[in-house]
Motif scaffolding. Structure first.
Motif, PDB file in Angstrom:
ATOM      1  N   ILE A 221       0.882  -1.175   0.000  1.00  0.00           N
ATOM      2  CA  ILE A 221       0.000   0.000   0.000  1.00  0.00           C
ATOM      3  C   ILE A 221       0.911   1.214   0.000  1.00  0.00           C
ATOM      4  O   ILE A 221       1.923   1.231   0.725  1.00  0.00           O
ATOM      5  CB  ILE A 221      -0.983   0.004   1.199  1.00  0.00           C
ATOM      6  CG1 ILE A 221      -1.935   1.204   1.137  1.00  0.00           C
ATOM      7  CG2 ILE A 221      -0.257  -0.045   2.523  1.00  0.00           C
ATOM      8  CD1 ILE A 221      -3.110   1.118   2.112  1.00  0.00           C
TER       9      ILE A 221
ATOM     10  N   ARG B  34      -0.830  11.828   4.451  1.00  0.00           N
ATOM     11  CA  ARG B  34      -1.442  12.377   5.666  1.00  0.00           C
ATOM     12  C   ARG B  34      -2.690  13.193   5.335  1.00  0.00           C
ATOM     13  O   ARG B  34      -3.024  14.128   6.038  1.00  0.00           O
ATOM     14  CB  ARG B  34      -0.408  13.219   6.419  1.00  0.00           C
ATOM     15  CG  ARG B  34      -0.517  13.117   7.939  1.00  0.00           C
ATOM     16  CD  ARG B  34      -0.260  11.724   8.423  1.00  0.00           C
ATOM     17  NE  ARG B  34      -0.795  11.478   9.756  1.00  0.00           N
ATOM     18  CZ  ARG B  34      -0.097  11.599  10.872  1.00  0.00           C
ATOM     19  NH1 ARG B  34       1.154  11.959  10.834  1.00  0.00           N
ATOM     20  NH2 ARG B  34      -0.661  11.332  12.041  1.00  0.00           N
TER      21      ARG B  34
ATOM     22  N   ASN C 250       8.902   1.247  10.096  1.00  0.00           N
ATOM     23  CA  ASN C 250       7.948   2.004   9.268  1.00  0.00           C
ATOM     24  C   ASN C 250       6.781   2.483  10.136  1.00  0.00           C
ATOM     25  O   ASN C 250       5.680   1.931  10.138  1.00  0.00           O
ATOM     26  CB  ASN C 250       7.452   1.125   8.116  1.00  0.00           C
ATOM     27  CG  ASN C 250       6.699   1.920   7.063  1.00  0.00           C
ATOM     28  OD1 ASN C 250       6.247   3.040   7.326  1.00  0.00           O
ATOM     29  ND2 ASN C 250       6.555   1.349   5.878  1.00  0.00           N
TER      30      ASN C 250
HETATM   31  C1  LIG Z   1       1.802   4.255   5.057  1.00  0.00           C
HETATM   32  C2  LIG Z   1       1.119   5.198   4.048  1.00  0.00           C
HETATM   33  C3  LIG Z   1       0.464   4.349   2.970  1.00  0.00           C
HETATM   34  C4  LIG Z   1       0.039   5.999   4.810  1.00  0.00           C
HETATM   35  O1  LIG Z   1      -0.707   6.719   3.827  1.00  0.00           O
HETATM   36  P1  LIG Z   1      -1.377   8.148   4.146  1.00  0.00           P
HETATM   37  O2  LIG Z   1      -2.334   8.442   3.065  1.00  0.00           O
HETATM   38  O3  LIG Z   1      -0.315   9.152   4.415  1.00  0.00           O
HETATM   39  O4  LIG Z   1      -2.145   7.827   5.514  1.00  0.00           O
HETATM   40  P2  LIG Z   1      -3.467   8.577   6.057  1.00  0.00           P
HETATM   41  O5  LIG Z   1      -3.366  10.030   5.800  1.00  0.00           O
HETATM   42  O6  LIG Z   1      -4.674   7.874   5.550  1.00  0.00           O
HETATM   43  O7  LIG Z   1      -3.305   8.314   7.625  1.00  0.00           O
HETATM   44  C5  LIG Z   1      -4.186   7.469   8.346  1.00  0.00           C
HETATM   45  C6  LIG Z   1      -3.595   7.231   9.734  1.00  0.00           C
HETATM   46  O8  LIG Z   1      -2.373   6.490   9.638  1.00  0.00           O
HETATM   47  C7  LIG Z   1      -1.444   6.974  10.633  1.00  0.00           C
HETATM   48  N1  LIG Z   1      -0.314   7.645   9.971  1.00  0.00           N
HETATM   49  C8  LIG Z   1      -0.165   7.887   8.641  1.00  0.00           C
HETATM   50  N2  LIG Z   1       1.027   8.477   8.409  1.00  0.00           N
HETATM   51  C9  LIG Z   1       1.632   8.612   9.614  1.00  0.00           C
HETATM   52  C10 LIG Z   1       2.883   9.139  10.023  1.00  0.00           C
HETATM   53  N3  LIG Z   1       3.758   9.657   9.133  1.00  0.00           N
HETATM   54  N4  LIG Z   1       3.194   9.089  11.333  1.00  0.00           N
HETATM   55  C11 LIG Z   1       2.350   8.573  12.239  1.00  0.00           C
HETATM   56  N5  LIG Z   1       1.117   8.058  11.912  1.00  0.00           N
HETATM   57  C12 LIG Z   1       0.776   8.071  10.619  1.00  0.00           C
HETATM   58  C13 LIG Z   1      -2.218   7.968  11.465  1.00  0.00           C
HETATM   59  O9  LIG Z   1      -2.885   7.220  12.490  1.00  0.00           O
HETATM   60  C14 LIG Z   1      -3.217   8.498  10.448  1.00  0.00           C
HETATM   61  O10 LIG Z   1      -4.359   9.060  11.029  1.00  0.00           O
HETATM   62  P3  LIG Z   1      -4.351  10.647  11.389  1.00  0.00           P
HETATM   63  O11 LIG Z   1      -3.818  11.388  10.195  1.00  0.00           O
HETATM   64  O12 LIG Z   1      -5.794  10.933  11.673  1.00  0.00           O
HETATM   65  O13 LIG Z   1      -3.450  10.785  12.582  1.00  0.00           O
HETATM   66  C15 LIG Z   1       2.140   6.202   3.462  1.00  0.00           C
HETATM   67  O14 LIG Z   1       2.893   6.791   4.502  1.00  0.00           O
HETATM   68  C16 LIG Z   1       3.101   5.611   2.450  1.00  0.00           C
HETATM   69  O15 LIG Z   1       2.804   5.511   1.261  1.00  0.00           O
HETATM   70  N6  LIG Z   1       4.304   5.192   2.895  1.00  0.00           N
HETATM   71  C17 LIG Z   1       5.319   4.650   1.973  1.00  0.00           C
HETATM   72  C18 LIG Z   1       4.946   3.281   1.490  1.00  0.00           C
HETATM   73  C19 LIG Z   1       4.890   2.289   2.620  1.00  0.00           C
HETATM   74  O16 LIG Z   1       5.749   2.261   3.488  1.00  0.00           O
HETATM   75  N7  LIG Z   1       3.860   1.415   2.606  1.00  0.00           N
HETATM   76  C20 LIG Z   1       3.653   0.409   3.635  1.00  0.00           C
HETATM   77  C21 LIG Z   1       4.439  -0.821   3.388  1.00  0.00           C
HETATM   78  S1  LIG Z   1       3.786  -1.759   2.014  1.00  0.00           S
END
Ligand SMILES: CC(C)(COP(=O)(O)OP(=O)(O)OC[C@H]1O[C@@H](n2cnc3c(N)ncnc32)[C@H](O)[C@@H]1OP(=O)(O)O)[C@@H](O)C(=O)NCCC(=O)NCCS
Length: 149
Positions: free
Chosen positions: A74, A82, A110
């Motif tokens: 994902i 975020r 992560n």
């Molecule tokens: C992990 C990832 C998919 C999250 O996507 P995102 O769209 O930024 O996440 P969201 O905005 O929907 O966040 C939902 C919740 O996740 C958590 N979260 C997301 N990013 C966070 C961060 N940098 N630090 C702490 N909590 C985090 C929080 O609980 C957040 O809720 P909140 O914003 O109300 O506090 C994104 O950071 C990403 O693409 N990372 C790189 C790829 C990766 O490592 N994928 C996972 C391994 S396959």
């Protein structure tokens, strides 16, 4: 604007490959792997579409309904993180398989992904030491149907 979450079609593949390379500079999947992900019958590729690709998720859905679903990948475009897109993708992925246990594997450091998974009821069930290049542990997380509403 909130992106639409939908199943990917073949036309989405180039953008998914490019975003994967941007999100996973050290372990992006190859073109060949992605070709497989887009064609294997047990795979579901979801995309967050807001005109351009904002994120994607890949699930392995075994045909035997007793077998757990695996969340293989994902990721969200760094410029859109975020803003709730990861949450939207995971909500759609889980809603498509409400009666299945879901497993995933994530690098122990992560924090963003682990926080997202915990928010959806995933719990750590085991670790693999030195699993990733560089020696980082892999955390295996599970979300059981009975653990949540
Ligand atoms: C992990 C990832 C998919 C999250 O996507 P995102 O769209 O930024 O996440 P969201 O905005 O929907 O966040 C939902 C919740 O996740 C958590 N979260 C997301 N990013 C966070 C961060 N940098 N630090 C702490 N909590 C985090 C929080 O609980 C957040 O809720 P909140 O914003 O109300 O506090 C994104 O950071 C990403 O693409 N990372 C790189 C790829 C990766 O490592 N994928 C996972 C391994 S396959």
């Amino acid at each position: 604007m909130r992106p639409a979450i939908r199943l990917a079609g073949p036309a989405d593949r180039p953008a998914v490959v490019a975003l994967d390379a941007a999100c996973f500079p050290k372990d992006a999947w190859s073109e060949t792997s992605w070709a497989d992900e887009f064609t294997r019958p047990d795979r579901r590729v979801l995309v967050a579409d807001e005109g351009a690709l904002a994120g994607y998720a890949v699930l392995l859905v075994p045909p035997a309904t007793d077998d757990p679903v695996d969340l293989l990948r994902i990721a969200v475009d760094p410029a859109h993180r975020r803003t709730g897109i990861g949450r939207q993708l995971l909500t759609a992925a889980l809603a498509a398989h409400p009666d299945r246990t879901v497993l995933l594997e994530v690098a122990a450091g992560n924090e963003a992904a682990i926080a997202l998974y915990r928010a959806f009821g995933f719990e750590e069930i085991s670790r693999r030491s030195n699993y990733y290049a560089g020696g980082e542990d892999a955390v295996i997380m599970r979300r059981q149907e009975k653990d949540h509403d």
